[in-house]
Write a protein that holds these residues in place. Structure first.
Motif, PDB file in Angstrom:
ATOM      1  N   ASP A  60       0.867  -1.169   0.000  1.00 58.81           N
ATOM      2  CA  ASP A  60       0.000   0.000   0.000  1.00 58.81           C
ATOM      3  C   ASP A  60       0.909   1.225   0.000  1.00 58.81           C
ATOM      4  N   PRO A  61       0.491   2.270  -0.669  1.00 55.78           N
ATOM      5  CA  PRO A  61       1.314   3.470  -0.635  1.00 55.78           C
ATOM      6  C   PRO A  61       1.340   4.039   0.782  1.00 55.78           C
ATOM      7  N   PRO A  62       2.428   4.660   1.165  1.00 55.93           N
ATOM      8  CA  PRO A  62       2.482   5.241   2.505  1.00 55.93           C
ATOM      9  C   PRO A  62       1.353   6.265   2.675  1.00 55.93           C
ATOM     10  N   ALA A  63       0.846   6.324   3.896  1.00 56.12           N
ATOM     11  CA  ALA A  63      -0.190   7.322   4.147  1.00 56.12           C
ATOM     12  C   ALA A  63       0.419   8.699   3.905  1.00 56.12           C
ATOM     13  N   THR A  64      -0.383   9.583   3.422  1.00 54.02           N
ATOM     14  CA  THR A  64       0.170  10.856   2.965  1.00 54.02           C
ATOM     15  C   THR A  64       0.106  11.965   4.014  1.00 54.02           C
ATOM     16  N   GLU A  65      -0.566  11.690   5.142  1.00 57.53           N
ATOM     17  CA  GLU A  65      -0.671  12.724   6.173  1.00 57.53           C
ATOM     18  C   GLU A  65       0.720  13.179   6.617  1.00 57.53           C
ATOM     19  N   PRO A  66       0.870  14.428   6.933  1.00 55.76           N
ATOM     20  CA  PRO A  66       2.146  14.875   7.498  1.00 55.76           C
ATOM     21  C   PRO A  66       2.379  14.170   8.831  1.00 55.76           C
ATOM     22  N   VAL A  70       7.999  12.609  13.898  1.00 51.76           N
ATOM     23  CA  VAL A  70       8.355  11.243  14.280  1.00 51.76           C
ATOM     24  C   VAL A  70       8.897  10.437  13.121  1.00 51.76           C
ATOM     25  N   GLY A  71       8.912  11.007  11.932  1.00 51.26           N
ATOM     26  CA  GLY A  71       9.426  10.256  10.790  1.00 51.26           C
ATOM     27  C   GLY A  71       8.457   9.180  10.359  1.00 51.26           C
ATOM     28  N   SER A  72       8.915   8.307   9.451  1.00 52.02           N
ATOM     29  CA  SER A  72       7.991   7.308   8.940  1.00 52.02           C
ATOM     30  C   SER A  72       8.342   5.942   9.512  1.00 52.02           C
ATOM     31  N   THR A  73       7.363   5.081   9.562  1.00 51.51           N
ATOM     32  CA  THR A  73       7.551   3.784  10.175  1.00 51.51           C
ATOM     33  C   THR A  73       6.933   2.704   9.291  1.00 51.51           C
ATOM     34  N   THR A  74       7.095   1.451   9.677  1.00 53.87           N
ATOM     35  CA  THR A  74       6.539   0.364   8.869  1.00 53.87           C
ATOM     36  C   THR A  74       5.610  -0.479   9.729  1.00 53.87           C
ATOM     37  N   PHE A  75       4.636  -1.104   9.062  1.00 47.83           N
ATOM     38  CA  PHE A  75       3.624  -1.867   9.788  1.00 47.83           C
ATOM     39  C   PHE A  75       3.363  -3.181   9.060  1.00 47.83           C
ATOM     40  N   ILE A  92      -4.850   3.702   9.811  1.00 48.82           N
ATOM     41  CA  ILE A  92      -3.481   4.224   9.834  1.00 48.82           C
ATOM     42  C   ILE A  92      -3.483   5.691   9.412  1.00 48.82           C
ATOM     43  N   GLU A  93      -4.297   5.986   8.422  1.00 50.32           N
ATOM     44  CA  GLU A  93      -4.366   7.372   7.966  1.00 50.32           C
ATOM     45  C   GLU A  93      -4.860   8.273   9.096  1.00 50.32           C
ATOM     46  N   ALA A  94      -5.819   7.735   9.888  1.00 49.62           N
ATOM     47  CA  ALA A  94      -6.369   8.520  10.986  1.00 49.62           C
ATOM     48  C   ALA A  94      -5.325   8.814  12.056  1.00 49.62           C
ATOM     49  N   THR A  95      -4.280   7.950  12.158  1.00 50.08           N
ATOM     50  CA  THR A  95      -3.263   8.218  13.169  1.00 50.08           C
ATOM     51  C   THR A  95      -2.342   9.351  12.759  1.00 50.08           C
ATOM     52  N   GLY A  96      -2.284   9.625  11.462  1.00 48.01           N
ATOM     53  CA  GLY A  96      -1.450  10.724  10.992  1.00 48.01           C
ATOM     54  C   GLY A  96       0.030  10.398  10.971  1.00 48.01           C
ATOM     55  N   VAL A  97       0.402   9.141  11.187  1.00 46.92           N
ATOM     56  CA  VAL A  97       1.812   8.763  11.158  1.00 46.92           C
ATOM     57  C   VAL A  97       2.131   8.175   9.789  1.00 46.92           C
ATOM     58  N   THR A  99       3.256   5.811   7.336  1.00 48.02           N
ATOM     59  CA  THR A  99       3.480   4.382   7.582  1.00 48.02           C
ATOM     60  C   THR A  99       3.444   3.609   6.281  1.00 48.02           C
ATOM     61  N   GLU A 100       4.416   2.737   6.131  1.00 48.48           N
ATOM     62  CA  GLU A 100       4.379   1.820   4.998  1.00 48.48           C
ATOM     63  C   GLU A 100       3.753   0.527   5.488  1.00 48.48           C
ATOM     64  N   ILE A 101       2.646   0.120   4.852  1.00 45.76           N
ATOM     65  CA  ILE A 101       1.938  -1.079   5.306  1.00 45.76           C
ATOM     66  C   ILE A 101       2.344  -2.269   4.457  1.00 45.76           C
ATOM     67  N   ASN A 102       2.843  -3.324   5.100  1.00 49.05           N
ATOM     68  CA  ASN A 102       3.131  -4.576   4.397  1.00 49.05           C
ATOM     69  C   ASN A 102       2.037  -5.577   4.732  1.00 49.05           C
ATOM     70  N   THR A 103       1.127  -5.767   3.798  1.00 47.49           N
ATOM     71  CA  THR A 103       0.020  -6.675   4.068  1.00 47.49           C
ATOM     72  C   THR A 103       0.367  -8.078   3.600  1.00 47.49           C
ATOM     73  N   ILE A 104       0.131  -9.049   4.479  1.00 46.06           N
ATOM     74  CA  ILE A 104       0.430 -10.448   4.178  1.00 46.06           C
ATOM     75  C   ILE A 104      -0.840 -11.255   4.430  1.00 46.06           C
ATOM     76  N   ASP A 105      -1.083 -12.213   3.582  1.00 49.15           N
ATOM     77  CA  ASP A 105      -2.252 -13.079   3.761  1.00 49.15           C
ATOM     78  C   ASP A 105      -2.302 -13.591   5.197  1.00 49.15           C
ATOM     79  N   HIS A 106      -3.485 -13.516   5.841  1.00 51.39           N
ATOM     80  CA  HIS A 106      -3.485 -13.739   7.292  1.00 51.39           C
ATOM     81  C   HIS A 106      -3.110 -15.158   7.690  1.00 51.39           C
TER      82      HIS A 106
END
Lengths: 454, 332
Positions: A60-66, A70-75, A92-97, A99-106
């Protein structure tokens, strides 16, 4: 490698869904691929140790919120189905951080978690209870006690997020509750009262039987459904603390208190639907839906068994009550509510960012954003918007919010292999031959010694 | 008469076919091609089969949780074996017994498959239809067979078998009470065939019989009809003809079927897993997997020990087969 150890469903697999059913034939069928490989002369060495497919389900593209400073993080996310995935992106967007999301099949995520957690993303999705504490004790996830200072969540959630050393390692996101489900219209029609204690519960069972209704829907296919019954009788008989220490391996299974759980259980067995071991939970749910049975101890995901288009009347008719009291010393103070949430890597690349993200995810804003997309779960955070909840969600939210203790379910509160390989088998054997319980408990105790509980 | 004579002369000639003169005159490019064609598969085989198998053997003497680095694994000697043979004996021996039951039962199914093939080979009316019907289950994987039987045949509340059965409802899937059982001196619990495993055997028979039938049909087509004619003329009845003429000439197929049957029985996993590994239905394949795979399933040492036991069972069979096969070959 998706061979599945039977286990209780995760809230991210089932919610309190009103939106049609989700089935897991596909996941189970996937087991056959692994089967062919593994079964061939059993010469595979370390099944499941292949590296987790971090590239599996896209970026997923990183959330775009400023992101402030704290810089950017990964999830690392196991929210891989369509709705949960979109919901998580919104949260994640609502947190405003950033974040690069790595989604993996559960399924892959959970199967390969042991390997993944050695080189994880900064923040990772996981489950509360022993499953979290085991990793915390091995030092592969980070202490986030300082994050908890800023979280507005109830005491029960904090207990469920605490490792054995008293520090917090987990941030709850949402949950579902286990309770005794019933059809409101049946109870009204027959004039049944909700039982609050054991005598009342037995009396109600007898009354149902006299009315020609099988009192208790019972399934145990997969070995997990009756673990819920064991947990509830145990916590009502011996209390939550005993549950935790028994699950943690520090109590003997040949103890009289454990024996008492099965003695109490035997009071209920005559009211069970016969042949529980081979019945799938869905079949038992259908019996409840058809009013052939009166009550069903199961998670709120029960409603997902019914079709939202043709069986909406049944869904609306289902309610639940907390398991009745057995020992007044413990009352109804504990409730079983598996919680999904997040942990932090032991040494995240960006610790400030990770903690900011965890603070955000533990807040009402994030879960509100999530529920706006996937309205099938119940928020853990206080102050979350409950206006869109149906009656079942509302009740689960109230009961869990006010519960003194929240247990996670037998296979989440202890070593999962011990739960499925030892306790689950003993429970299945108990159901087919209740008289053999002494020998079964001795076997459990003997086999328990081969597990190293963390 | 002439047919009989021809058949006899062919019988006499048959062994001579085996002794073909071996040519040793290989050109250089032949040698390169040969070494490539042998070497590449051998390398792949060693890499993907034997190195993991050896790693399993090594790991079965270690304790490792599959979480900490492999360097943290602790050698524990034979403890894992001691654990599975004494403490998890309630898993290991029923699983081994079920595998042996499978071997025996699938051989019976193979015999039935051969009988079906023999009957269908007689060109009875509609034989193609019967063939398709019996063969149909073979296109399904055993996992799918498991799903089908679980939901449509075995289900206690809505399955076909329970609907047709005149008596009370039977829990084909979950009932682990024993059909028969016996005690072994070194075990403190009886071994026996569970009802649900017996039901599962039926589902496996459904598939295995068709599979074997097709193999034998192909084999029967290759049997010279002249042989049968000859034995009929010599006054042999149907059974004698089958036993003394047809069955011996099916020898290559018999070997293939025996191998398939034993391998199918020892590697059984998918159908048991599809039925959620009920109590009483455990087989070696499932207990190996359960200890190794799954979240938190970090009992690598114990799982590997189970795996080595299964490996030894397979090896015992392979060694028996290979020695037997070569001995037969030398005799001929």
């Amino acid at each position: 490698m998706t061979a599945q150890t039977p286990g209780s469903p995760s809230p991210s697999e089932f919610g309190i869904s009103l939106f049609g059913r989700r089935r897991f034939i596909a996941g189970a069928a996937g087991a056959t691929g692994a089967a062919a490989v593994l079964a061939a002369c059993g010469s595979d060495d370390d099944g499941g140790a292949s590296s987790p497919a971090t590239d599996a389900a896209g970026d997923d593209p990183p959330a775009t919120e400023p992101s402030g400073d704290v810089g950017s993080t990964t999830f690392g996310s196991n929210y891989s189905d369509e709705k949960p995935r979109a919901g998580m992106a919104a949260a994640i967007e609502a947190t405003g951080v950033a974040t690069e999301i790595n989604t993996i099949d559960h399924n892959s995520y959970q199967e390969n978690f042991n390997t993944y957690v050695q080189q994880p993303d900064d923040v990772l999705a996981w489950f509360a209870g022993y499953r979290m504490r085991a990793f915390a004790a091995k030092g592969v996830v980070g202490d986030i006690s300082d994050v908890w200072a800023d979280l507005d969540q109830s005491e029960g959630f904090k207990n469920a997020s605490t490792g054995r050393d008293g520090k917090q390692y987990f941030v709850p996101f949402y949950f579902y509750a286990w309770g005794v489900h019933y059809r409101k219209s049946l109870f009204e029609e027959k004039g049944y009262e909700i039982p609050t204690d054991w005598a009342g519960f037995i009396a109600l069972c007898e009354q149902m039987e006299a009315d020609g209704i099988t009192p208790i829907s019972a399934a145990n296919d997969g070995g997990w459904p009756q673990m819920g019954m064991f947990d509830m009788i145990n916590m009502r008989t011996n209390g939550y603390d005993f549950h935790v220490s028994l699950m943690g391996g520090s109590e003997s299974w040949t103890d009289d208190r454990v024996k008492q759980v099965f003695t109490n259980w035997m009071d209920l067995l005559p009211f069970y639907q016969p042949d529980a071991n081979g019945r799938e939970w869905q079949a038992a749910a259908n019996s409840l839906g058809a009013k052939e049975t009166g009550m069903y101890l199961i998670g709120n995901f029960l409603t997902s068994n019914f079709d939202a288009e043709t069986q909406q009347d049944i869904i609306d008719d289902i309610d639940f009550f907390p398991f009745p009291e057995i020992d007044p010393a413990y009352g109804q103070d504990a409730i079983e509510a598996p919680i999904d949430g997040f942990m932090m890597a032991a040494s995240p690349a960006n610790e400030d960012g990770a903690k900011a993200l965890l603070r955000g995810l533990g807040s009402a804003d994030a879960i509100n954003a999530y529920i706006a997309v996937d309205p099938s779960v119940v928020a853990a955070a206080n102050g979350a918007d409950t206006a869109s909840y149906n009656a079942l969600q509302q009740k689960a939210s109230d009961l869990v919010g006010s519960a003194k203790f929240i247990s996670q379910f037998l296979d989440r509160d202890t070593d999962p292999a011990f739960a499925s390989e030892v306790v689950g088998k003993a429970i299945a054997d108990f159901l087919s031959d209740p008289g053999s319980i002494d020998g079964l408990l001795a076997t459990v105790e003997e086999q328990k010694a081969t597990f190293t509980f963390e | 008469m002439s047919a009989s004579l021809r058949a006899e002369s062919e019988l006499m000639a048959a062994p001579r076919k085996g002794r073909r003169r071996r040519s040793t005159a290989l050109t250089k490019s032949d040698k390169i091609w040969l070494s490539l064609m042998v070497g590449i598969p051998a390398t792949i085989h060693i890499l993907l089969v034997w190195i993991p198998a050896l790693a399993t053997v090594v790991l079965s003497f270690m304790e490792w949780d599959n979480l900490l680095p492999i360097g943290e694994a602790q050698p524990v000697g034979f403890r894992n074996y001691w654990v599975i043979f004494t403490i998890f004996d309630t898993n290991l021996f029923p699983a081994m017994f079920n595998n042996f039951m499978l071997v025996a039962f699938l051989f019976v199914c193979s015999a039935v498959g051969m009988l079906f093939a023999y009957l269908l080979d007689k060109n009875i009316r509609g034989s193609a239809i019967y063939q398709s019907i019996y063969y149909f289950p073979v296109v399904l994987s055993l996992a799918v067979v498991g799903f089908i039987w679980k939901s449509t045949m075995f289900s206690r509340d809505s399955g076909l078998l329970n609907t047709l059965w005149p008596g009370g409802r039977i829990d084909f899937v979950g009932d682990s009470t024993k059909v028969f059982q016996f005690d072994l001196p070194f075990l403190d619990f009886p071994l026996g065939l569970s009802r649900n495993f017996a039901a599962l055997l039926l589902a496996m028979a459904w598939r295995h019989i068709g599979y074997v039938m097709v193999l034998y049909l192909a084999g029967l087509k290759a049997v010279d009809p002249g042989l049968r004619e000859a034995s009929a003329i010599d006054g042999a009845n149907e059974v004698q003809t089958f036993r003394n003429v047809v069955f011996p000439s099916l020898k290559p197929i018999n070997v293939v079927v025996a191998v398939i049957t034993v391998i199918e029985a020892l590697r059984a996993y998918d159908i048991v897993a599809a039925l959620n590994e009920q109590r009483g239905t455990e087989v070696m394949g499932t207990i190996v997997t359960n200890a190794l795979v799954g979240e938190g399933g970090g009992r690598v040492g114990i799982g590997s020990a189970y795996g080595v036991v299964l490996l030894l069972l397979c090896l015992a069979f392979i060694i028996w087969y290979v020695t037997n096969h070569y001995r037969e070959g030398e005799k001929a």
